[in-house]
Design a protein around this motif. Structure first.
Motif, mmCIF file in Angstrom:
data_model
loop_
_atom_site.group_PDB
_atom_site.id
_atom_site.type_symbol
_atom_site.label_atom_id
_atom_site.label_comp_id
_atom_site.label_asym_id
_atom_site.label_seq_id
_atom_site.Cartn_x
_atom_site.Cartn_y
_atom_site.Cartn_z
ATOM 1 N N ARG A 143 -15.826 37.802 -8.076
ATOM 2 C CA ARG A 143 -14.381 38.098 -8.165
ATOM 3 C C ARG A 143 -13.930 38.227 -9.610
ATOM 4 O O ARG A 143 -13.259 39.200 -9.974
ATOM 5 N N VAL A 191 -11.737 42.602 -4.052
ATOM 6 C CA VAL A 191 -11.120 41.695 -5.016
ATOM 7 C C VAL A 191 -9.976 40.935 -4.352
ATOM 8 O O VAL A 191 -9.840 39.711 -4.521
ATOM 9 N N ASP A 244 -9.857 36.915 -3.818
ATOM 10 C CA ASP A 244 -8.764 36.202 -4.462
ATOM 11 C C ASP A 244 -7.959 35.395 -3.453
ATOM 12 O O ASP A 244 -7.494 34.284 -3.737
#
Length: 871
Positions: free
Chosen positions: A373, A408, A412
């Motif tokens: 990430r 991503v 997250d």
């Protein structure tokens, strides 16, 4: 087997399929090894050897290691050349009926190490297969930690050896048939220290090979891979896949489509050249520091470092490709602020290639997903920074950077910022990601608060202020009361355990809530683990996109490294063409110039072509800089064909197809070869394979044998390189045989050069400058003085040298070499000598060696001084 326990029967059944590996047999929190495996592992790992049924006649040797720290032990066994089979419990022991089911989930070998913590970050870890056919040799290599899978086919065993030198695999696979064993025998010295495994002959059969490759890649034909007409290459690639499927039981979706390459597309560098030029490791200690790679590598990512190393081993020979890479370097050199920003943005990007592989093979933990990430989050800035650049290469790199916004966003939203290493410890998934997990966490948190409140209630109800509500894994929650207050316990307390100074109790209310809280915690850990696996699987489906971005970033990092070095050290962009000319003005050795030298590095010019300056004879004393000069020409040429800038004021490089070096030698005891035999083998290889597009570096040919033999061989080699049109390569030829300077009198493309020195009070000062003309002396005695030889040895050496210069024998037939003023005089022999070489011959030989057209006034004065000394 019938007399053993069910557990040992299971062990023996599994071990029978992995006889060549040490079996790590999972028992609870340990990997256990038994019998011969235990004896071997205890010795290699330095751990205690015990036994099962200790003391009995049928005691079984046993040793073990904790599973959570097993990687270090496995790495040690692999480093010692052993295979390790990992046998796991593949069902929940709580749900098992009888013996827990176990299976080998993977076999770890030197070429298939997946624990990236034990690997060099900036080096590939290759498994390589070689297959031989009438059509040639197939070579295929794979790095399971990056997914790189490549194949080629070559014609000769020498080319196989060259690829082994470039790739430096950790493990080699061969066909177990007669052909495979013959290949191993022929290249055995290069395989020293490598694990070699033989695969069954049937796995190289053409029908099986094609079916294997098509099945693995899900294609109907091999045309898209470019190797359908390369049977040996197909066999080698299939051998790699066969071995993978025998040893790796999990997913291999990260393996890239097979890439076919041709060695003729790159500059050829044999093992001798890589070693002599110290491309990636020094001759002295094999370290990166002090090598060309040590200078060029300023990469900030591991994948960039591996890419740069690959470029050094495979310099380009296509002019357009070289210029495209050079243009990217030039733009990055010119745009200093953007270059610095790009480097800063790349710094901190984790090894996406190896992270991707761990994710694809389901071995990644939460820390790995967190690293993925944080790396992907840097991509938008890199994309923005690359936008203004106009070179084709940088634009193409930007087009391949996939920002992967969905992945991503998922990572997250799902993974906490600093997750634990152990997946079963919980605390991986963020609050708000999963409703059920949030509810369980609420129950767990509230339950613990409720129990804390319960303790206070019970203290008030019983009037016992020292009452404690405690927990352990055996009894769960309980109330502990010291003995002095036992008369005050409430009636609903149920005794659970008696201690020396206290009693432990439970209540129906406590046990009811305990079941709710502990059940929630257990379900919470299981749910977190399952959610993590789902997230990891989602990331694995993006394997190709991650890989594409990783490749682009690796190339960008390598280009930035070259540009940053060029800017700092004032390198220049060389002119690249197909002219056959190498012209370098004020060239510098890229490694030596950066060393802490006592004297300033002296740049030198060189001009090589195929018309007037094809072969340069370079003379001069030892330590004067001949070898440094020749190596710097080779390294500047190689750097130019990487697409790099070079250390010079200007340079024109006509693309070369190969660089050959014959620089020094040592005995090869493994092959039973003397220093001279090694020297002759390397020279013969050069004469067989050099072309007019090659660059040859020859240092002291013929010095490994007698003087006359050495001069004869060196002379003949120089003539051959000049006269044979097919081998008329650009050549730098350093020698102490001053007789070779006479070649320039009869060969139009041979020129003499020497390293200038200055004499002062019988001492010499090295000027490090390459000048036209041959050296008149070798100054060996003066160099010996610098090295610290005793004065008596120096004086005697001078005396012998005077004898030699006056002629080999005196009139009486006594060897002049051994003559001395202190020698006893012998009666004159009446027989005439056949070796009556007098002063006239010495003068004549010296005069014939003078090239008047290339002699400066200062050199003429030195020559006159030498002639006077002959008197």
């Amino acid at each position: 087997m019938s007399t053993t326990t069910p557990l040992m029967r299971q062990y023996l059944e599994i071990k029978a399929d992995y006889e060549d590996a040490i079996l790590f047999f999972r028992l609870g929190d340990f990997y256990e090894m038994f019998m011969d495996d235990a004896v071997l592992a205890s010795r290699v790992l330095g751990i205690t050897l015990t036994s099962r049924n200790k003391g009995d006649a049928d005691a079984i040797p046993l040793c073990g290691v904790p599973y959570h720290s097993s990687q270090g032990y496995i790495a040690k066994l692999i480093a010692e050349g052993h295979k390790v089979a990992i046998c796991e419990q593949v069902e929940d022991p709580k749900a098992a009926k009888g013996i827990v089911k176990r299976e080998v989930v993977k076999v770890v070998t030197p070429g298939l190490v997946t624990d990236t913590d034990t690997l060099e970050p900036k080096e590939n870890n290759y498994l390589l297969a070689i297959a031989g056919q009438d059509s040639g040799y197939g070579i295929s290599h794979i790095d399971i930690t990056t997914g790189e899978f490549r194949v080629t086919q070559v014609e000769t065993l020498a080319q196989v050896e060259s690829e082994l030198g470039s790739l430096r695999p950790r493990e080699v696979l061969l066909n177990e048939n007669e052909s495979g064993r013959a290949i191993k025998k022929q290249i055995d010295s290069l395989l020293d220290g490598l694990m070699c495994s033989f695969l069954p002959e049937w796995s190289f059969e053409p029908d099986y090979v094609r079916e294997q490759l098509c099945s693995f890649f899900g294609v109907s034909g091999l045309e898209s891979f470019g190797c359908q007409e390369l049977p040996a290459a197909l066999q080698a690639a299939s051998g790699v896949l066969f071995y993978l499927q025998q040893t790796q039981k999990g997913e291999l979706r990260h393996i890239r489509p097979l890439q076919t390459y041709h060695t003729r597309s790159f500059m050829v560098l044999d093992e001798s050249t890589r070693r002599n030029l110290e491309l990636t490791a020094t001759l002295l200690d094999g370290k990166k520091r002090g090598s060309l790679l040590g200078v060029l590598d300023r990469t900030v990512t591991a994948m960039g470092g591996r890419t740069l190393r690959h470029w050094i081993h495979y310099p380009l020979i296509d002019r357009d490709q070289i210029l495209a890479r050079q243009a990217a370097v030039a733009e990055l050199v010119d745009e200093s602020l953007q270059r610095i920003e790009l480097i800063e943005a790349l710094d901190g990007v984790y090894d996406l290639e190896r992270l991707n592989s761990k994710i694809a093979m389901a071995s990644a933990n939460a820390k790995d997903l967190s690293a993925l990430r944080s790396s992907l989050e840097k991509l938008p800035k890199l994309d923005d920074l690359l936008m203004p650049f106009g070179s084709t290469c940088l634009k193409e790199i930007r087009s391949r950077i996939d920002l992967l916004p969905e992945l991503v966003e998922l990572l997250d939203r799902a993974i906490v910022d600093d997750p634990p290493f152990v997946l079963r410890d919980g605390g991986i998934i963020k609050d708000g990601y999963n409703e059920e997990l949030d509810e369980l966490r609420t129950i767990s948190r509230e339950g613990k608060g409720w129990i804390a409140g319960l303790e206070q209630e019970e203290k008030e109800r019983s009037g016992i202020s020292s009452l404690k509500v405690k927990y352990n894994k055996v009894f769960g929650y309980f109330i502990e009361i010291t003995r002095r207050h036992l008369d005050r316990i409430p009636e609903d307390y149920q005794r659970k355990q008696t201690l020396s100074n206290a009693e432990r109790f439970i209540t129906p209310r406590l046990k009811e809530y305990e079941a709710k809280v502990l059940g929630a915690e257990e379900r919470m850990i299981d749910l977190e683990f399952n959610l993590f696996q789902e997230i990891r699987l989602t990331a694995a489906t993006e394997s190709r996109r991650i890989q594409q971005s990783a490749e682009a970033l690796a190339e960008l990092d390598a280009l930035l490294s070259l540009a940053d070095l060029a800017h700092e050290r004032n390198y220049v962009a060389p002119q690249i063409d197909d002219s056959g000319i190498i012209r370098i003005e004020a060239g510098r050795h890229p490694v030596v110039e950066g060393m802490p030298l006592k004297e300033a590095f002296v740049p030198n010019d060189v001009h090589l072509d195929l018309e007037k300056n094809q072969l340069l004879i370079i003379t001069g004393p030892n330590m004067a800089g001949k070898s440094t000069f020749m190596r710097q020409v080779a390294l500047i040429t190689l750097m130019a064909q990487l697409g790099s800038f070079v250390p010079a004021e200007s340079a024109r490089i006509g693309v070369v197809d190969r660089i050959f070096t014959r620089v020094g030698a040592s005995d090869n005891l493994a092959r039973g070869q003397s220093t001279f035999m090694v020297e002759m083998n390397e020279t013969a290889n050069i004469l067989r394979h050099a072309t007019s597009r090659s660059l040859i570096i020859l240092d002291e040919i013929g010095r490994g044998t007698s003087t006359f033999d050495g001069i004869s061989i060196a002379w003949a080699v120089a003539e051959y390189l000049h006269d044979n049109a097919q081998v008329a390569a650009k050549t730098l030829f350093a020698t102490h045989y001053h007789e070779l300077t006479d070649l320039a009198l009869t060969r139009g493309r041979i020129k003499n050069y020497n390293v200038a020195v200055k004499e002062w009070n019988d001492q010499i000062i090295f000027l490090r400058k390459i000048v036209s003309g041959g050296a008149s002396r070798s100054y060996g005695i003066q160099v010996g003085r610098l090295a610290g030889l005793p004065d008596t040895v120096i004086s005697r050496a001078k005396e012998i040298l005077r004898n030699l210069e006056a002629g080999e024998f005196i009139r009486a037939g006594e060897p002049r070499l051994g003559g001395s003023e202190k020698s006893p005089k012998k009666p004159e022999n009446t027989q005439l000598s056949l070796f009556n070489t007098g002063l006239e011959d010495a003068f004549r030989a010296r005069l014939e060696s003078i090239d008047l057209s290339n002699t400066t006034p200062l050199e003429a004065m030195n020559i006159l001084d030498d002639l006077k000394k002959l008197l």
